[in-house]
Design an enzyme around this catalytic site. Structure first.
Site, PDB file in Angstrom:
ATOM      1  N   GLN A  94       0.880  -1.180   0.000  1.00 49.06           N
ATOM      2  CA  GLN A  94       0.000   0.000   0.000  1.00 49.06           C
ATOM      3  C   GLN A  94       0.914   1.226   0.000  1.00 49.06           C
ATOM      4  O   GLN A  94       1.210   1.797   1.037  1.00 49.06           O
ATOM      5  CB  GLN A  94      -0.876  -0.001   1.246  1.00 49.06           C
ATOM      6  CG  GLN A  94      -1.821  -1.211   1.346  1.00 49.06           C
ATOM      7  CD  GLN A  94      -2.418  -1.315   2.735  1.00 49.06           C
ATOM      8  OE1 GLN A  94      -3.035  -0.390   3.229  1.00 49.06           O
ATOM      9  NE2 GLN A  94      -2.209  -2.443   3.397  1.00 49.06           N
ATOM     10  N   LYS A 190      -1.237  -7.620 -16.552  1.00 47.18           N
ATOM     11  CA  LYS A 190      -2.108  -8.192 -15.504  1.00 47.18           C
ATOM     12  C   LYS A 190      -3.092  -7.146 -15.012  1.00 47.18           C
ATOM     13  O   LYS A 190      -2.744  -5.980 -14.878  1.00 47.18           O
ATOM     14  CB  LYS A 190      -1.215  -8.672 -14.347  1.00 47.18           C
ATOM     15  CG  LYS A 190      -1.964  -9.163 -13.120  1.00 47.18           C
ATOM     16  CD  LYS A 190      -1.009  -9.545 -11.998  1.00 47.18           C
ATOM     17  CE  LYS A 190      -0.880  -8.457 -10.961  1.00 47.18           C
ATOM     18  NZ  LYS A 190      -0.069  -8.840  -9.783  1.00 47.18           N
ATOM     19  N   ASP A 216       9.706 -11.976  -9.646  1.00 49.01           N
ATOM     20  CA  ASP A 216       8.802 -11.066  -8.934  1.00 49.01           C
ATOM     21  C   ASP A 216       9.362 -10.805  -7.531  1.00 49.01           C
ATOM     22  O   ASP A 216      10.255 -11.524  -7.069  1.00 49.01           O
ATOM     23  CB  ASP A 216       7.396 -11.680  -8.843  1.00 49.01           C
ATOM     24  CG  ASP A 216       6.295 -10.618  -8.749  1.00 49.01           C
ATOM     25  OD1 ASP A 216       6.620  -9.432  -8.623  1.00 49.01           O
ATOM     26  OD2 ASP A 216       5.097 -10.990  -8.802  1.00 49.01           O
ATOM     27  N   SER A 221      -0.748 -14.974  -2.500  1.00 48.89           N
ATOM     28  CA  SER A 221      -1.732 -16.049  -2.683  1.00 48.89           C
ATOM     29  C   SER A 221      -1.299 -17.002  -3.799  1.00 48.89           C
ATOM     30  O   SER A 221      -1.838 -18.105  -3.922  1.00 48.89           O
ATOM     31  CB  SER A 221      -3.082 -15.436  -3.058  1.00 48.89           C
ATOM     32  OG  SER A 221      -2.989 -14.836  -4.340  1.00 48.89           O
ATOM     33  N   GLY A 222      -0.354 -16.575  -4.614  1.00 48.62           N
ATOM     34  CA  GLY A 222       0.112 -17.413  -5.739  1.00 48.62           C
ATOM     35  C   GLY A 222      -0.648 -17.162  -7.021  1.00 48.62           C
ATOM     36  O   GLY A 222      -0.259 -17.656  -8.082  1.00 48.62           O
ATOM     37  N   GLY A 223      -1.741 -16.377  -6.944  1.00 46.17           N
ATOM     38  CA  GLY A 223      -2.588 -16.133  -8.118  1.00 46.17           C
ATOM     39  C   GLY A 223      -1.823 -15.533  -9.293  1.00 46.17           C
ATOM     40  O   GLY A 223      -1.920 -16.018 -10.427  1.00 46.17           O
TER      41      GLY A 223
HETATM   42  C1  R5P Z   1       2.319  -7.076  -7.014  1.00 51.32           C
HETATM   43  O1  R5P Z   1       2.518  -5.943  -7.447  1.00 51.32           O
HETATM   44  C2  R5P Z   1       3.433  -7.905  -6.454  1.00 51.32           C
HETATM   45  O2  R5P Z   1       4.651  -7.649  -7.104  1.00 51.32           O
HETATM   46  C3  R5P Z   1       3.114  -9.391  -6.532  1.00 51.32           C
HETATM   47  O3  R5P Z   1       2.984  -9.757  -7.895  1.00 51.32           O
HETATM   48  C4  R5P Z   1       1.829  -9.712  -5.802  1.00 51.32           C
HETATM   49  O4  R5P Z   1       1.859  -9.181  -4.500  1.00 51.32           O
HETATM   50  C5  R5P Z   1       1.635 -11.220  -5.723  1.00 51.32           C
HETATM   51  O5  R5P Z   1       0.430 -11.477  -5.076  1.00 51.32           O
HETATM   52  P1  R5P Z   1      -0.379 -12.829  -5.310  1.00 51.32           P
HETATM   53  O6  R5P Z   1       0.607 -13.967  -5.185  1.00 51.32           O
HETATM   54  O7  R5P Z   1      -1.409 -12.832  -4.220  1.00 51.32           O
HETATM   55  O8  R5P Z   1      -0.995 -12.761  -6.670  1.00 51.32           O
END
Ligand code: R5P
Length: 310
Positions: A94, A190, A216, A221-223
């Site tokens: 945030q 995305k 990354d 959550s891995g989504g």
């Molecule tokens: C987003 O800007 C971050 O770099 C990660 O891609 C994100 O926090 C990953 O979150 P999740 O695994 O829940 O999709």
């Protein structure tokens, strides 16, 4: 120079301490029966430069409070200066108001750390580099990229590589790894229709027949990563390998990765996941202890930290 650890990732602190051949300062961090945290430094640290190691990982609120109380206790024990070593800087996502009337937690947490008494911050792969500007004290943002590049060179013999950013925000990170590996770049477009949900709209770049290296900062959550791997496979990618600095791995993330098309997910030990991923064949953990240890040594000796990444 002395180092002290919070409770969030003692395994990492012990490795850093071993690298530096410098034992951890004796301390006790406990909870009262009502849940309030109590910190006591059990040895003299007057006049010492102190590095306090604590990740703001789950439970984030407790770990953040522990960090703040540690800094406060060190300041009140007359430490000469205090460096907050925060391998995983939680609350960083945030970092602006995406919609009206929301908080900017990254700024609030930066204020709290400074106000508690830190003179410097060391962290790794901050979610957004600009967060350094939320502090009016020096911030050293280290990168896991060289560690990842070494691992790719050692483990992936296929030379037809392409580095992939799983969203536009990750482009710089993927480009940096691509530079180390002399590989091209693809970017995933995305969208987040709702918090915690992600959708792949497009893949920019040709991934057909290529070994894709997604990079990354966070896997939560891995989504994001699983959707990216599916999109790349649908477009003809040969294999998908994923390198992520911070394994937040909340909810069913580990299970999702286990059942996905991802050949290998490599994370670092900024967050202690050793027990959770022990039996998962396609998840590997690399340690960043030497990188952090070396950075601490250089800060302590007033020599260059950025030379570590040249
Ligand atoms: C987003 O800007 C971050 O770099 C990660 O891609 C994100 O926090 C990953 O979150 P999740 O695994 O829940 O999709």
């Amino acid at each position: 120079m002395k180092i002290i650890t919070g409770n969030s990732n003692k395994n990492l602190s012990l490795k850093i301490s071993k690298y530096l051949k410098n034992r951890l300062v004796r301390s006790s961090i406990r909870k009262f029966s009502d849940g309030e945290i109590y910190v006591e430094i059990n040895e003299n640290i007057r006049g010492n430069s102190i590095f306090v190691i604590q990740s703001v990982s789950s439970p984030a609120n407790d770990n953040l409070m522990e960090l703040l109380l540690c800094i406060d206790a060190l300041k009140r024990s007359s430490a000469k200066n205090i460096t907050a070593v925060i391998p995983y800087f939680g609350y960083a996502r945030q970092d602006r108001k995406v919609v009206p009337r929301t908080s900017i937690s990254a700024k609030l947490v930066s204020n709290l750390i400074t106000k508690a008494g830190a003179d410097r911050v060391v962290t790794i792969d901050l979610h957004a580099g600009q967060i350094q500007g939320f502090f009016d004290i020096p911030v050293d943002n280290l990168f896991a990229t060289p560690i990842f590049a070494r691992h790719v060179r050692k483990k992936i013999k296929n030379k037809n590589l392409i580095c992939v950013a799983p969203d536009v925000g990750g482009t710089e990170r993927a480009r940096a790894l691509g530079k180390f590996l002399h590989a091209g770049l693809a970017i995933i477009d995305k969208r987040r229709p709702a918090p915690g949900k992600s959708e792949v709209m497009n893949v920019i770049g040709n991934v057909k027949g290529k070994t894709c290296i997604i990079v990354d900062d966070i896997i939560d959550s891995g989504g994001t990563i699983v959707n990216a791997a599916n999109a790349l496979t649908d477009r003809g990618a040969k294999e998908v390998h994923v390198y992520v600095t911070h394994g937040v791995l909340s909810g069913k993330a580990v299970q999702k990765i286990k059942n996905s098309k991802i050949k290998r997910l490599v994370i670092t030990d900024t967050i202690d996941n050793s027990d959770r991923v022990k039996s998962v064949k396609n998840i590997e953990i690399l340690t960043i202890s030497q990188l952090v240890g070396e950075a601490i040594k250089r800060i302590s000796n007033s020599t260059s930290v950025s030379d570590l990444f040249r």
